[in-house]
Design a protein around this motif. Structure first.
Motif, PDB file in Angstrom:
ATOM      1  N   SER A 114       0.833  -1.207   0.000  1.00 35.82           N
ATOM      2  CA  SER A 114       0.000   0.000   0.000  1.00 35.82           C
ATOM      3  C   SER A 114       0.868   1.258   0.000  1.00 35.82           C
ATOM      4  O   SER A 114       0.548   2.225  -0.686  1.00 35.82           O
ATOM      5  CB  SER A 114      -0.977  -0.005   1.176  1.00 35.82           C
ATOM      6  N   ASN A 140      -6.187   4.426   1.652  1.00 41.64           N
ATOM      7  CA  ASN A 140      -6.650   3.121   2.118  1.00 41.64           C
ATOM      8  C   ASN A 140      -8.047   2.799   1.572  1.00 41.64           C
ATOM      9  O   ASN A 140      -8.302   1.704   1.075  1.00 41.64           O
ATOM     10  CB  ASN A 140      -6.639   3.119   3.647  1.00 41.64           C
ATOM     11  N   ARG A 151      -8.656  -0.110  -1.293  1.00 43.71           N
ATOM     12  CA  ARG A 151      -9.515  -1.246  -0.957  1.00 43.71           C
ATOM     13  C   ARG A 151     -10.586  -1.445  -2.029  1.00 43.71           C
ATOM     14  O   ARG A 151     -10.930  -2.573  -2.388  1.00 43.71           O
ATOM     15  CB  ARG A 151     -10.153  -1.051   0.424  1.00 43.71           C
ATOM     16  N   SER A 182      -8.847  -2.970  -5.063  1.00 45.68           N
ATOM     17  CA  SER A 182      -8.417  -4.378  -4.935  1.00 45.68           C
ATOM     18  C   SER A 182      -9.516  -5.348  -5.329  1.00 45.68           C
ATOM     19  O   SER A 182      -9.250  -6.483  -5.701  1.00 45.68           O
ATOM     20  CB  SER A 182      -7.961  -4.746  -3.526  1.00 45.68           C
ATOM     21  N   LYS A 183     -10.764  -4.884  -5.235  1.00 46.52           N
ATOM     22  CA  LYS A 183     -11.880  -5.760  -5.608  1.00 46.52           C
ATOM     23  C   LYS A 183     -11.809  -6.136  -7.087  1.00 46.52           C
ATOM     24  O   LYS A 183     -12.277  -7.191  -7.485  1.00 46.52           O
ATOM     25  CB  LYS A 183     -13.219  -5.072  -5.313  1.00 46.52           C
ATOM     26  N   ASP A 196      -7.315  -9.984  -1.619  1.00 52.20           N
ATOM     27  CA  ASP A 196      -7.590  -9.835  -0.198  1.00 52.20           C
ATOM     28  C   ASP A 196      -6.845  -8.603   0.330  1.00 52.20           C
ATOM     29  O   ASP A 196      -5.667  -8.407   0.014  1.00 52.20           O
ATOM     30  CB  ASP A 196      -7.112 -11.094   0.527  1.00 52.20           C
ATOM     31  N   PRO A 197      -7.526  -7.751   1.134  1.00 53.69           N
ATOM     32  CA  PRO A 197      -6.852  -6.536   1.630  1.00 53.69           C
ATOM     33  C   PRO A 197      -5.552  -6.819   2.388  1.00 53.69           C
ATOM     34  O   PRO A 197      -4.692  -5.948   2.491  1.00 53.69           O
ATOM     35  CB  PRO A 197      -7.894  -5.912   2.570  1.00 53.69           C
ATOM     36  N   LEU A 213      -2.287  -5.837   0.863  1.00 52.38           N
ATOM     37  CA  LEU A 213      -1.845  -4.440   0.848  1.00 52.38           C
ATOM     38  C   LEU A 213      -0.816  -4.179   1.936  1.00 52.38           C
ATOM     39  O   LEU A 213       0.026  -3.315   1.809  1.00 52.38           O
ATOM     40  CB  LEU A 213      -3.053  -3.516   1.019  1.00 52.38           C
TER      41      LEU A 213
END
Lengths: 444, 254
Positions: free
Chosen positions: B104, B129, B133, B136-137, B142-143, B146
Motif C-alpha cells: 500500500s 486506504n 480497498r 483491490s476488488k 484480499d486486503p 496491501l
C-alpha cells in the motif's frame, strides 16, 4: 625512513598506554576480580597492536587511532533524562541502565522489573556469585588485545540475570552514551547477561553519542559483552552502534549456548570512523537455534569490519545468518563470517548469506564467508554478493512513474528495511527506518 | 466499439531496436486507437517482449530507427518515468520484489507521484486506504495483500494480480501486458482477465503480448498481430489467434 619504521613498531605499546593507572584503587573490589584484571593487564602488555599483517585484521587498519591519546573517562557528565530523550525507548522504561562516558548514571537508569529479573551494575553486584562464575569466562583475552584491555578495566558494567523460567516481557535497554569532551576519552563498556534455564528476554545494547558542537567528537569505545544462555532459554539481542563519525569502536560479543536455547542477534552499524565488531557464538549443547542478522550502513570515510564465528560443536543445531552492507562514498565494509561444524555436530542446519550494496565507485566491500565442516551429515549453504542497484529493479520503479532518485532511495531503503524489520522493539524499528530514510532520502 | 474515427493513441512507425548490439526489432508498424485491444503473438525470440520493453523505455534496449508517437508526444524522447506520467503502463512478466516496503505504501507513492504530474490531488494514507480497498476488488485481492511487502513471497498468480492492481491505481491510457498470462492457473487467469476487462474504456487501449491463445478467450482482441524475426508479419482478427492455436506459427509468412 627510520621514523616511519619506528612509528609502526611503537604501536605495540599503544594499548599499554590505555591500561588503568592502578587496578586496586576501587573500594570493595573482590580479590578474584583484582586478579582477573591484573591478568588481563599482563596480556595487554604482551600482545601486539593488531596490524593488517594479522589475518584477522587484514582489511581493518586501526593504526589511525594511535595518533590520538585517549584519557580514561573520570566521571559521568551531568546529563538529564531530557538530554538522552532521543534514545529512550518507551517499551523499555522498566529496565534501563545508562552509562555516560563509561560511568554508570544511576539517575538516568530505571529498574522496576518482575521478580527474577536483575538488572544492575557490577559494582552493585560484586558480591554476586553469578558475576564471579561467568565474568570473562567466554570472552577470552589470552589472544585478543582489545578484550584484554577491556577486561583490565572491568570494575563497572551492566549485569543482567534472568532467573529460572522467568520471562521478561519488556525489553531491557543498556545505553552507553558518549558526550563531547575537550580531550579524547576512552571508555570500556562491559555487559554480562546470564539467562538461566527456561528464561526469556529482549536486550538492546546501544552505543550512542551526544554532540554539543557541529564537529564530531573523537573518542574510543572498547566494549565486551558476554551472554550465557542456559537450556531452553531465549535471548533476543539487538546491538546498535551509532557512535560519532569521528569515533573509534572495537566491540566483542561472546555467546554461549546450551541445550535447546535460542539466540537471535540483530547487529546494526551506522557510526564510527573505524569500527570493528567480533561476534563469537559457541553452540555447546544439542539443539540450539541461532538467527544472526547484520546491517551496516556507512558512507564518507567510514570503515566497518564485522567478524562473526558460529561454532556448532554439538548435534541438531540451527543457524541462519544474513549480513547486509550498504556502502556509499569512500567507505569500506568488511565481513568475515566463519561457520564451524565440528565432528560431533551431526544434523546441523546452517545458512549464511552476505549481501552487499555498493552505491559509489569509490566505496569498497571485502566479504569472506567461510564454512568448515567436519561432520558428514549436515545441511549447510553460504554465499556472498556485491552489487550495485539492479537495472531491472530501477526500471520497474521508473515504469511506475518514480524518478531515478526516488527509485534509488526506495531500493536502498528496502535493502536495509529487510533487516530493520526484524528488530523486536517497535519504537526502535521506527527510529531506525527514519534514520535510513534520512540517510538515503525520504521515500515512504 | 472500434471505429476508424476513434482517436489514435499510439503510432509506431518502422521501429527498430537492439540489445547488446543484436538487432531485435526490425521495422515495427502499429497503430492503436482508443478503445482497442491488440494482441501480439509469436514464437519465442520473435521480439514481442522486446517491443513492450522498448515502448516502456527499458534502458538496456537501444532504438536504432523509426519513431513512436503517443498522444502527440514523441515517446522515445521520454525517460521511463515520464512515459508513465504520460499514461503508458507496462505489466511485467517478472515483477520484482521490494522487501521492506508495503504494497500500500508503494502504491500510494506511485499514485501520488502521478497525481502530482497530472495535476490531481494527493491522497493521505487514510484516504488512499479507502481508494485502494475499492480497487483491490477489481482483481479479487484480499486486503491483507496491501500490508504485505511488494511482491515478497507472492505466488506467480498473486504477482500478476498485483500488476493489474497497479494498472487500476495508475489508470493508464495505454496498458501493455507482457505475458501476463504466463504461469497462471485457470482461476488466476480468469481473475486477471476480468480485471483488465473492467478497466477497459473507450478512452484507453491495451496491448497484450502473449504466447498462447487462451488469454484471448477471456479478453477479446480487436486485432491479432503475429510477430516473427522482429517484424509484424500478419495482422488479423480474433479468428487468426484460433488458427494459430491449431496450426502453430510455422505456416505464417510475411
Amino acid at each position: 625512513m627510520s621514523a616511519v619504521m619506528q612509528s609502526v613498531t611503537s604501536h605495540d605499546s599503544y594499548l599499554t598506554g590505555l591500561l588503568p593507572a592502578t587496578v586496586t584503587a576501587q573500594t570493595a573490589t573482590p580479590e578474584w576480580l583484582t586478579a582477573l584484571r591484573a591478568d588481563a593487564a599482563q596480556r595487554v602488555r604482551a600482545l601486539p597492536f593488531p596490524t593488517t599483517r594479522d589475518e584477522e585484521w587484514r582489511f581493518s587498519d586501526f593504526s589511525l587511532m594511535c595518533k590520538t591519546t585517549f584519557a580514561p573517562a573520570i566521571a559521568a557528565a551531568t546529563l538529564t533524562t531530557a538530554d538522552i530523550a532521543p534514545f529512550l525507548l518507551p517499551e523499555a522504561t522498566h529496565g534501563r541502565l545508562v552509562f555516560v562516558n563509561g560511568v554508570h548514571a544511576q539517575h538516568l537508569s530505571s529498574s522496576s522489573l518482575p521478580q527474577g529479573v536483575i538488572v544492575t551494575t557490577f559494582t552493585a553486584g560484586l558480591a554476586s556469585e553469578t558475576l564471579r562464575t561467568h565474568l570473562a569466562q567466554y570472552a577470552t583475552f589470552q589472544n585478543e588485545a582489545f578484550v584484554a584491555l577491556n577486561t583490565s578495566h572491568a570494575h563497572d558494567g551492566a549485569l543482567v540475570v534472568l532467573g529460572k523460567n522467568t520471562a521478561c516481557a519488556t525489553p531491557l535497554h543498556v545505553l552507553f552514551v558518549s558526550t563531547a569532551s575537550t580531550t579524547p576519552v576512552a571508555t570500556f563498556p562491559r555487559c554480562l547477561i546470564v539467562a538461566e534455564p527456561g528464561s526469556e528476554c529482549t536486550l538492546i545494547e546501544d552505543y550512542v553519542h551526544l554532540s554539543t558542537t557541529r564537529t564530531a567528537s573523537t573518542y574510543f569505545t572498547n566494549a565486551v559483552t558476554e551472554i550465557v544462555i542456559a537450556e531452553n532459554a531465549i535471548v533476543r539481542h539487538t546491538r546498535l552502534q551509532r557512535e560519532s563519525s569521528s569515533a573509534f569502536h572495537v566491540g566483542h560479543a561472546a555467546i554461549h549456548l546450551s541445550h535447546n536455547s535460542v539466540y537471535d542477534s540483530n547487529s546494526i552499524t551506522f557510526g564510527a570512523r573505524l569500527s570493528r565488531y567480533n561476534l563469537n557464538i559457541i553452540q555447546n549443547a544439542e539443539g540450539a537455534n541461532c538467527t544472526l542478522n547484520g546491517l551496516v550502513l556507512i558512507s564518507g570515510r567510514q570503515m566497518a569490519d564485522t567478524h562473526t564465528v558460529m561454532d556448532h560443536t554439538q548435534p541438531n543445531g540451527n543457524s541462519a545468518q544474513l549480513h547486509k552492507c550498504i556502502v556509499d562514498g569512500g567507505a569500506h565494509a568488511i565481513f568475515n563470517g566463519k561457520i564451524f561444524v565440528r565432528k560431533d555436530a551431526q544434523h546441523t542446519h546452517s545458512t549464511q548469506s552476505s549481501r552487499n550494496l555498493l552505491l559509489s565507485n569509490k566505496g569498497r566491500v571485502d566479504t569472506k564467508p567461510q564454512l568448515e565442516i567436519f561432520a558428514d551429515d549436515v545441511k549447510c549453504a553460504h554465499g556472498a554478493t556485491v552489487s550495485q542497484l539492479e537495472t531491472e529493479e530501477m526500471f520497474y520503479l521508473n515504469s511506475r512513474g518514480l524518478n531515478a532518485n526516488t527509485a534509488r532511495n526506495l531500493l536502498i531503503y528496502a535493502f536495509a528495511e529487510a533487516i530493520i524489520d526484524k528488530v523486536p522493539v517497535n519504537s526502535l524499528k521506527q527510529r531506525l527506518s527514519q534514520k535510513v530514510s534520512s540517510q538515503v532520502g525520504e521515500v515512504v | 466499439m472500434i471505429s476508424s474515427s476513434s482517436k489514435v493513441i499510439l503510432e509506431v512507425r518502422n521501429l527498430s531496436a537492439s540489445v547488446a548490439g543484436v538487432d531485435i526489432l526490425k521495422g515495427i508498424n502499429l497503430t492503436v486507437r482508443a478503445g482497442e485491444v491488440h494482441a501480439i503473438m509469436g514464437p519465442n525470440g520473435s521480439g514481442k517482449s522486446t517491443l513492450s520493453k522498448v515502448l516502456a523505455g527499458h534502458p538496456s534496449y537501444t532504438v536504432t530507427g523509426g519513431d513512436v508517437m503517443f498522444q502527440g508526444k514523441n515517446l522515445l524522447e521520454l525517460p521511463p518515468e515520464e512515459r508513465a506520467h504520460a499514461g503508458v503502463f507496462l505489466a511485467f512478466q517478472y515483477p520484482i520484489e521490494i522487501p521492506g516496503v508495503s504494497n500500500s505504501a508503494f502504491l500510494r507513492l506511485a499514485y501520488n507521484t502521478l497525481q502530482a504530474r497530472r495535476g490531481g490531488e494527493d491522497l493521505d494514507p487514510l484516504e488512499f486506504n479507502d481508494y485502494i480497498r475499492e480497487k483491490s476488488k477489481i482483481v479479487e485481492m484480499d486486503p491483507s495483500f496491501l500490508d504485505r511487502n511488494v511482491n515478497e513471497g507472492f505466488s506467480g498468480g498473486e504477482k500478476k494480480r498485483n500488476e493489474i492492481l497497479q494498472m487500476a491505481v495508475l489508470d493508464p491510457t495505454l496498458a501493455i501486458l507482457d505475458e501476463t498470462d504466463s504461469g497462471l492457473d485457470i482461476d488466476a487467469l480468469r481473475i486477471v482477465a476480468n480485471g483488465v476487462n473492467k478497466l477497459m474504456t473507450t478512452n484507453n487501449a491495451v496491448i497484450m503480448v502473449t504466447h498462447y491463445q487462451r488469454l484471448l478467450n477471456y479478453i477479446a482482441p480487436d486485432f491479432v498481430h503475429v510477430m516473427r524475426g522482429g517484424q509484424i508479419i500478419k495482422t488479423g482478427d480474433k479468428a487468426l489467434a484460433l488458427e494459430l492455436e491449431t496450426r502453430g506459427y510455422d505456416w505464417v509468412h510475411a
